[in-house]
Design an enzyme around this catalytic site. Structure first.
Site, PDB file in Angstrom:
ATOM      1  N   GLU A 308      51.073  37.003  33.181  1.00  0.00           N
ATOM      2  CA  GLU A 308      51.543  37.640  34.411  1.00  0.00           C
ATOM      3  C   GLU A 308      52.111  36.682  35.435  1.00  0.00           C
ATOM      4  O   GLU A 308      51.946  36.891  36.651  1.00  0.00           O
ATOM      5  CB  GLU A 308      50.387  38.422  35.036  1.00  0.00           C
ATOM      6  CG  GLU A 308      49.192  37.566  35.474  1.00  0.00           C
ATOM      7  CD  GLU A 308      48.133  37.358  34.413  1.00  0.00           C
ATOM      8  OE1 GLU A 308      47.008  36.970  34.757  1.00  0.00           O
ATOM      9  OE2 GLU A 308      48.428  37.576  33.226  1.00  0.00           O
ATOM     10  N   HIS A 332      50.796  46.573  32.078  1.00  0.00           N
ATOM     11  CA  HIS A 332      49.635  45.721  32.363  1.00  0.00           C
ATOM     12  C   HIS A 332      50.059  44.483  33.147  1.00  0.00           C
ATOM     13  O   HIS A 332      49.461  44.148  34.179  1.00  0.00           O
ATOM     14  CB  HIS A 332      48.968  45.320  31.043  1.00  0.00           C
ATOM     15  CG  HIS A 332      47.762  44.454  31.205  1.00  0.00           C
ATOM     16  ND1 HIS A 332      46.481  44.963  31.251  1.00  0.00           N
ATOM     17  CD2 HIS A 332      47.623  43.106  31.345  1.00  0.00           C
ATOM     18  CE1 HIS A 332      45.617  43.977  31.409  1.00  0.00           C
ATOM     19  NE2 HIS A 332      46.293  42.835  31.469  1.00  0.00           N
ATOM     20  N   GLU A 355      41.224  41.269  35.450  1.00  0.00           N
ATOM     21  CA  GLU A 355      41.596  42.055  34.279  1.00  0.00           C
ATOM     22  C   GLU A 355      41.074  43.488  34.287  1.00  0.00           C
ATOM     23  O   GLU A 355      41.745  44.393  33.798  1.00  0.00           O
ATOM     24  CB  GLU A 355      41.129  41.324  33.014  1.00  0.00           C
ATOM     25  CG  GLU A 355      41.767  39.959  32.811  1.00  0.00           C
ATOM     26  CD  GLU A 355      43.282  40.030  32.621  1.00  0.00           C
ATOM     27  OE1 GLU A 355      43.843  41.146  32.519  1.00  0.00           O
ATOM     28  OE2 GLU A 355      43.910  38.957  32.574  1.00  0.00           O
ATOM     29  N   TYR A 419      38.041  43.056  30.559  1.00  0.00           N
ATOM     30  CA  TYR A 419      39.137  44.031  30.588  1.00  0.00           C
ATOM     31  C   TYR A 419      38.606  45.465  30.587  1.00  0.00           C
ATOM     32  O   TYR A 419      38.879  46.248  31.505  1.00  0.00           O
ATOM     33  CB  TYR A 419      40.041  43.840  29.369  1.00  0.00           C
ATOM     34  CG  TYR A 419      40.864  42.591  29.361  1.00  0.00           C
ATOM     35  CD1 TYR A 419      42.243  42.648  29.539  1.00  0.00           C
ATOM     36  CD2 TYR A 419      40.294  41.342  29.142  1.00  0.00           C
ATOM     37  CE1 TYR A 419      43.029  41.508  29.500  1.00  0.00           C
ATOM     38  CE2 TYR A 419      41.067  40.193  29.098  1.00  0.00           C
ATOM     39  CZ  TYR A 419      42.434  40.274  29.284  1.00  0.00           C
ATOM     40  OH  TYR A 419      43.189  39.138  29.251  1.00  0.00           O
TER      41      TYR A 419
END
Length: 642
Positions: A308, A332, A355, A419
């Site tokens: 990211e 995401h 996450e 996550y």
């Protein structure tokens, strides 16, 4: 065992003197930096890229803020070849603007002493730089090593074009220190600018440098020179670099895709919904604060699905399925623009704050764009991943959201717990208080903590103040229970259990085959999405014979699938069930794909099937093409080099 940051490590003096032994404990167990004494605020980077030597050679200029006027600057490094260190004084830029490399041209530099600590196998080496009374700028001349863990240098044969070498960085969690001397902690945010010189040789005129920053141009720029600026403060792990033969295609007014020429059009088609994703995310969680959102499709060696990096997501080509069926990965990475990049975990022990929030937001984006059924299917698969992860954790404490990683590589904390358990916790809060209450709560979390780093304790306090004390749970819903989720192992009883009518249809179709009511060739799969295929494949182990697998393969062409998610799952099933027809495709897959998510289960399947000799043989050929992060994981799994 890692040397605990905050303790003064043994030093190797360089220059005119040795390091001080003064110590202040660090809040981050994975950094030698002492930002409470001297904090890096801006980094100016000036490199020349050498594909021949596989090195970055240049200078890092660090502007610092000094809280303790007698303290040294402590930095994280790993295997950097440091040539010289100088210090200087510069007045603060006017109007609160960030400094730039150009500002350093008028500084009078003074050579200073510096010392490297003894190398720690996880953390690298502490670099101590004593500072003169007024010094607030440090210049470090250095070069990276060919084996830098945060850089991967690819030969032409490892790229889509096959004609040019390629370089990319991957700094999460603590690999930035292998190519930048920095305070390599997510709790330390810096602005940065950079000048990257890509040598112009015959046939290399179209090589492009990209960074996680705005690209700036000037008529006076030399050939092959690229300049960048990141005015928003980010942690060092989000500084990113890529160099290769790349082309750009716009996706919208503020988004686009970079890729190798033969991949560009396919990638642009796949990512056509990016602007819509941005609009949805903004409607829920506030404005996008990074100016642009571009995606760079990397060669297949990239170890993760995506990274990211602000303004420039790095993405694996394995999501280019041709039908946009795997673009939830882009949702995401875009979601990280709020959770992770805008508001960051202070240490890797609270990775779930990055996450877990991101998975939750990703599914909200998917639901809005592609419908609740798809979001529910993805949530079901995520819950399956979580249960599988919980069953194989080496350390029981890793089943908590807040984990203890002291003395351990933070890459070991990268699991589905952060996550999926994190996202499940947020989903429970949403279901308990309702979206009308929970959505403004999440947006307030981002707005009030923008461009800062946070920990679980801060989130718990915010949750209590902004939700628990001002809102009541819906009828027959549980109140927030952060202690159970954050500090207790496993999934709390009564946690949300995603369900899906589409997955129920898969179960029914498969059951009709397994009970002999319907032959495999007549199994009803019309309109199935990749999520349904994954769900079906996960049910097969232990229930079908190699003969039946051959029938599945003949009917549905699974070994020839162009969807990497389906293919990887099918190969894992084939290895586990002794279906030898997948072996050739398996070896080709392992030799050409570097995504860790796929590689670890496939090598584990070979070991579980008693085929270590095959795993070792393939790995010996494939290892050089894998990223150092992937190599580290697989070396341990296979006992490579022992």
């Amino acid at each position: 065992m890692a040397c605990k940051p905050g303790q003064a490590p043994p030093t190797e003096p360089n220059g005119a003197g040795a390091a001080s032994t003064a110590s202040t404990a660090s809040a981050d167990p994975h950094s030698f930096g002492r930002p409470d004494q001297v904090r890096v605020q801006h980094i100016g980077l000036d490199w020349t890229v050498s594909f021949e030597d596989q090195r970055l050679v240049g200078v890092a200029t660090l502007w610092v803020e000094r809280t303790d006027p007698s303290a040294s600057l402590w930095l994280d490094t790993r295997d950097l070849a440091i040539e010289a260190v100088k210090t200087g004084v510069m007045a603060a830029p006017p109007g609160g603007t960030v400094p730039h490399l150009a500002d350093a041209s008028g500084i009078t530099w003074t050579d200073t002493t510096w010392s490297l600590g003894t190398r720690d196998p996880i953390l690298g080496q502490a670099l101590e730089i004593p500072l003169a009374a007024e010094a607030n700028v440090v210049r470090i001349e250095y070069a990276t090593q060919p084996g830098a863990t945060g850089l991967q240098w690819l030969g032409p044969e490892q790229t889509a074009e096959g004609t040019d070498p390629f370089l990319y960085s991957q700094s999460q969690a603590i690999h930035a220190r292998s190519w930048i001397p920095c305070q390599d902690s997510p709790g330390v945010r810096v602005t940065y600018d950079a000048r990257v010189q890509v040598p112009q040789t015959e046939g290399a005129e179209d090589r492009v440098a990209l960074m996680s920053a705005s690209r700036r141009t000037d008529p006076g720029d030399a050939a092959g020179q690229f300049r960048f600026e990141m005015p928003q403060p980010i942690p060092a792990y989000l500084i990113a670099l890529a160099v290769g033969r790349l082309e750009f295609e716009a996706l919208g007014d503020r988004s686009g895709v970079w890729a190798e020429p033969s991949v560009r059009a396919k990638a642009a088609h796949e990512f056509a919904d990016v602007e819509r994703m941005m609009t949805v995310a903004e409607s829920l969680y506030g404005p996008y604060r990074w100016e642009r959102y571009d995606v760079l499709v990397l060669p297949p060696a990239f170890p993760f699905g995506g990274m990211e990096n602000p303004r420039l997501t790095f993405a694996t080509p394995t999501i280019l399925a041709g039908d946009r069926s795997l673009v939830s990965l882009i949702a995401h990475e875009l979601a990280h623009s709020w959770s992770g990049n805008l508001v960051t975990n202070t240490t890797w022990e609270d990775l779930w704050l990055n996450e877990g929030f991101t998975v939750y937001i990703e599914r909200r984006i998917v639901e809005e764009l592609f419908g609740e059924p798809q979001a529910q299917m993805e949530a079901m698969l995520g819950r399956q991943d979580l249960e599988e992860e919980l069953g194989r954790l080496e350390f029981p404490g890793d089943a908590r959201l807040h984990v203890d990683l002291e003395g351990r590589d933070p890459d070991e904390g990268l699991s589905d717990v952060a996550y999926e358990k994190g996202a499940l916790f947020l989903r429970e809060l949403e279901e308990s208080y309702g979206r009308d209450v929970f959505d403004p709560f999440v947006r307030a979390w981002f707005d009030q903590h923008a461009f800062t780093s946070v920990d679980s304790e801060q989130f718990e306090a915010f949750l209590d103040r902004e939700l628990v004390k001002v809102a009541s749970p819906l009828p027959e819903r549980t109140a927030a229970r952060p202690k159970d989720w954050i500090h207790t192992e496993g999934v709390p009883q009564g946690a949300p259990q995603p369900t899906s009518d589409a997955m129920d249809r898969v179960d029914a179709a498969l059951q009709s085959v397994l009970t002999g009511k319907v032959p495999i060739a007549k199994m009803s799969t019309d309109g199935w999405t990749p999520h349904q295929w994954l769900h079906m494949l996960r049910q097969l182990p232990g229930k079908v014979s190699a003969k039946d697998l051959a029938a599945f393969d003949e009917t549905f062409s699974l070994t020839a699938s162009g969807n990497y998610e389906i293919l990887a799952q099918w190969l894992e099933v084939g290895v586990g069930e002794g279906y030898a027809a997948v072996d050739e495709r398996l070896e080709r897959f392992l030799l050409t794909v570097g995504r860790r998510k796929f590689l670890m289960p496939l090598y584990e399947a070979l070991l579980a099937a008693g085929r270590k000799a095959d795993a070792d043989r393939i790995y010996a050929k494939a290892r050089a093409g894998y990223h150092p992060i992937t190599q580290h994981s697989l070396d341990g799994l296979l006992g490579y080099g022992t």
